[in-house]
Design a protein around this motif. Structure first.
Motif, PDB file in Angstrom:
ATOM      1  N   ASP A 176      -3.643  10.365   3.546  1.00 19.27           N
ATOM      2  CA  ASP A 176      -4.420   9.240   4.065  1.00 19.27           C
ATOM      3  C   ASP A 176      -4.031   8.863   5.489  1.00 19.27           C
ATOM      4  N   VAL A 177      -2.817   9.195   5.895  1.00 22.41           N
ATOM      5  CA  VAL A 177      -2.342   8.765   7.222  1.00 22.41           C
ATOM      6  C   VAL A 177      -1.971   9.926   8.130  1.00 22.41           C
ATOM      7  N   MET A 178      -2.029  11.151   7.637  1.00 24.16           N
ATOM      8  CA  MET A 178      -1.586  12.309   8.424  1.00 24.16           C
ATOM      9  C   MET A 178      -2.480  12.548   9.635  1.00 24.16           C
ATOM     10  N   ASP A 209     -11.719   1.603   1.541  1.00 21.91           N
ATOM     11  CA  ASP A 209     -11.080   2.823   2.034  1.00 21.91           C
ATOM     12  C   ASP A 209     -10.599   3.719   0.897  1.00 21.91           C
ATOM     13  N   SER A 210     -11.100   3.458  -0.320  1.00 20.15           N
ATOM     14  CA  SER A 210     -10.639   4.252  -1.461  1.00 20.15           C
ATOM     15  C   SER A 210     -11.387   5.574  -1.596  1.00 20.15           C
ATOM     16  N   ASP A 244       0.808  -1.220   0.000  1.00 18.78           N
ATOM     17  CA  ASP A 244       0.000   0.000   0.000  1.00 18.78           C
ATOM     18  C   ASP A 244       0.841   1.270   0.000  1.00 18.78           C
ATOM     19  N   LEU A 245       2.109   1.175   0.343  1.00 17.69           N
ATOM     20  CA  LEU A 245       2.953   2.368   0.407  1.00 17.69           C
ATOM     21  C   LEU A 245       3.019   3.090  -0.936  1.00 17.69           C
ATOM     22  N   GLN A 246       2.886   2.341  -2.035  1.00 21.94           N
ATOM     23  CA  GLN A 246       3.013   2.976  -3.343  1.00 21.94           C
ATOM     24  C   GLN A 246       1.685   3.492  -3.888  1.00 21.94           C
ATOM     25  N   VAL A 247       0.579   3.178  -3.213  1.00 17.09           N
ATOM     26  CA  VAL A 247      -0.721   3.654  -3.697  1.00 17.09           C
ATOM     27  C   VAL A 247      -1.391   4.622  -2.724  1.00 17.09           C
ATOM     28  N   MET A 248      -0.939   4.643  -1.482  1.00 20.58           N
ATOM     29  CA  MET A 248      -1.518   5.577  -0.509  1.00 20.58           C
ATOM     30  C   MET A 248      -0.710   6.875  -0.477  1.00 20.58           C
TER      31      MET A 248
END
Length: 423
Positions: free
Chosen positions: A208-210, A372-373, A200-204
């Protein structure tokens, strides 16, 4: 026919059945073998694995060769069996041969070898590799002609060979493979989540995580140094954003260790500290930055903290190295962290969820599969599906769950009850 002839023919029939079984099992094994395992064995020097990998790369020709061998020995065995039984029983021998060879080929040349091959595809493939490789090489020109003829027939029938191919991306392929292994019990849930987190690191994106700006703990840089020290000590974080003049004007980051060093150098005199000299320069990163790129940037700059800005340069929140690592390993907590926020399972099977809980975190905590998209938080997901901001007490059902809005403050859903359908 002499007395030895029937036994010779019987021996030929048995050999044909055995060879037919070999080709049937090889076809199943070579199509089910693990390319990754073969690649690993090839790197370790296993020449048989190299042959298997080469055969997999020319799959159409390999299958044609195996079908050729299988068909040849099926017909050969049936022909010999028919000749023997006709000689022994007359015209009824053909009927006996049909039933006997059907049973023998079904059990010993199809079901038995294919069952063995599908349960041990890698070892079967390695054992058969050299023989199959020779067959493919010997009959290569003939098989190329057969392949060309088949393609021509399909083209004449209006069938495009490109249609029907798997359109999944490598990312989706890997995720699906890991999900299947997890369902089969070969991969633990934690390992599945970690692997999915890495992919997921390359698509998120960092957005999304901030930590959103409304939840950031920040300090006014113009406060007296003693009060700033108290603010730092009261915070569970080692890095604190600093603002000046207005709360959204961030001018730097104060690291608690730098603050302690400066305080020690000043002989404990907090009043003499110059916060502007201690703080670090702020680093701003666009909201569209992928987590993979942000992780690489953190490693390159040797820092763990960045402000996230939108296309207009406005600060939306902050992202840390820990936020990215948590996408891989799950929630990281230490002795200063606050207790788990926002997810409380109830005895009746329902789950009370704060609206700000990220959908991904909820999925991990409960082993659910909510999408979650379209939304980052669970409240955002409900608003997206409802097409409006629901009132307290409204209930919605989608994605296999029932969502009840428990509390709404202004335009924010702050609490929900989530119940899997069927409870």
């Amino acid at each position: 026919m002499s007395d030895g002839d029937p036994w010779t023919a019987l021996l030929v029939v048995v050999v044909c059945v055995v060879l037919s079984a070999f080709f049937s099992g090889s076809e199943t094994a070579l199509t089910a073998a693990s390319p990754a395992h073969m690649h690993a064995l090839e790197k370790e020097g296993d020449k048989r694995a190299g042959i298997v990998s080469r055969l997999m790369r020319q799959r159409n020709r390999m299958i044609a060769a195996l079908l050729l061998g299988n068909t040849l020995f099926n017909i050969g065995g049936s022909a010999f069996a028919t000749s023997v039984l006709v000689a022994l029983f007359g015209e009824h021998g053909a009927v006996y041969a049909t039933f006997i060879m059907t049973a023998m080929l079904l059990v010993f040349a199809e079901v038995l070898p294919k069952t063995l091959a599908i349960n041990h595809p890698d070892s079967f493939s390695l054992a058969a590799a050299r023989t199959v490789g020779i067959v493919v090489s010997v009959f290569g020109p003939l098989l190329a002609g057969v392949e060309f003829f088949v393609r021509w027939l399909l083209k004449m029938a209006g069938v495009e060979l490109g249609e029907g191919r798997n359109v999944l991306s490598p990312y989706d392929e890997l995720m699906s493979a890991v999900d299947i292994l997890h369902e089969e019990g070969n991969v633990e849930r934690s390992a599945r989540d970690m692997f999915g987190g890495v992919l997921d690191l390359q698509v998120m994106h960092v957005s999304d995580v901030m930590v959103h700006r409304t939840k950031m703990r920040a300090i006014d840089a113009d406060l007296p140094p003693k009060q700033i020290i108290r603010e730092v000590l009261a915070s569970p974080y080692t890095r604190m954003p600093l603002w000046r003049e207005r709360p959204d004007n961030f001018i730097g980051v104060l690291h608690s260790k730098d603050l302690l060093r400066a305080l020690d150098a000043a002989g404990g005199d907090a009043a003499s500290l110059q916060i502007d000299e201690i703080m670090l320069e702020p680093w701003f990163t666009p909201e569209a930055t992928t987590l993979k790129d942000q992780l690489e940037a953190f490693l390159k700059r040797k820092t763990h903290f960045a402000f996230v800005v939108d296309e207009y340069g406005e600060v939306m929140g902050l992202v840390t190295l820990e936020d990215i690592l948590e996408e891989i390993v799950g929630d990281i907590r230490d002795e200063h962290d606050v207790a788990m926020l926002g997810v409380r399972a109830q005895k009746d099977g329902s789950v009370l969820v704060d609206g700000a809980v990220p959908v991904r975190d909820l999925n991990r905590a409960m082993d659910w599969h909510l999408p979650d998209s379209e939304a980052t938080t669970i409240a955002g997901l409900v608003i997206h599906e409802a097409g409006a901001i629901p009132e307290a007490g409204q209930v919605f059902s989608f994605h296999g769950f029932r969502f009840e809005v428990l509390r709404r403050v202004r335009n924010r859903i702050t609490s929900l009850r989530v119940v899997p359908e069927g409870l």
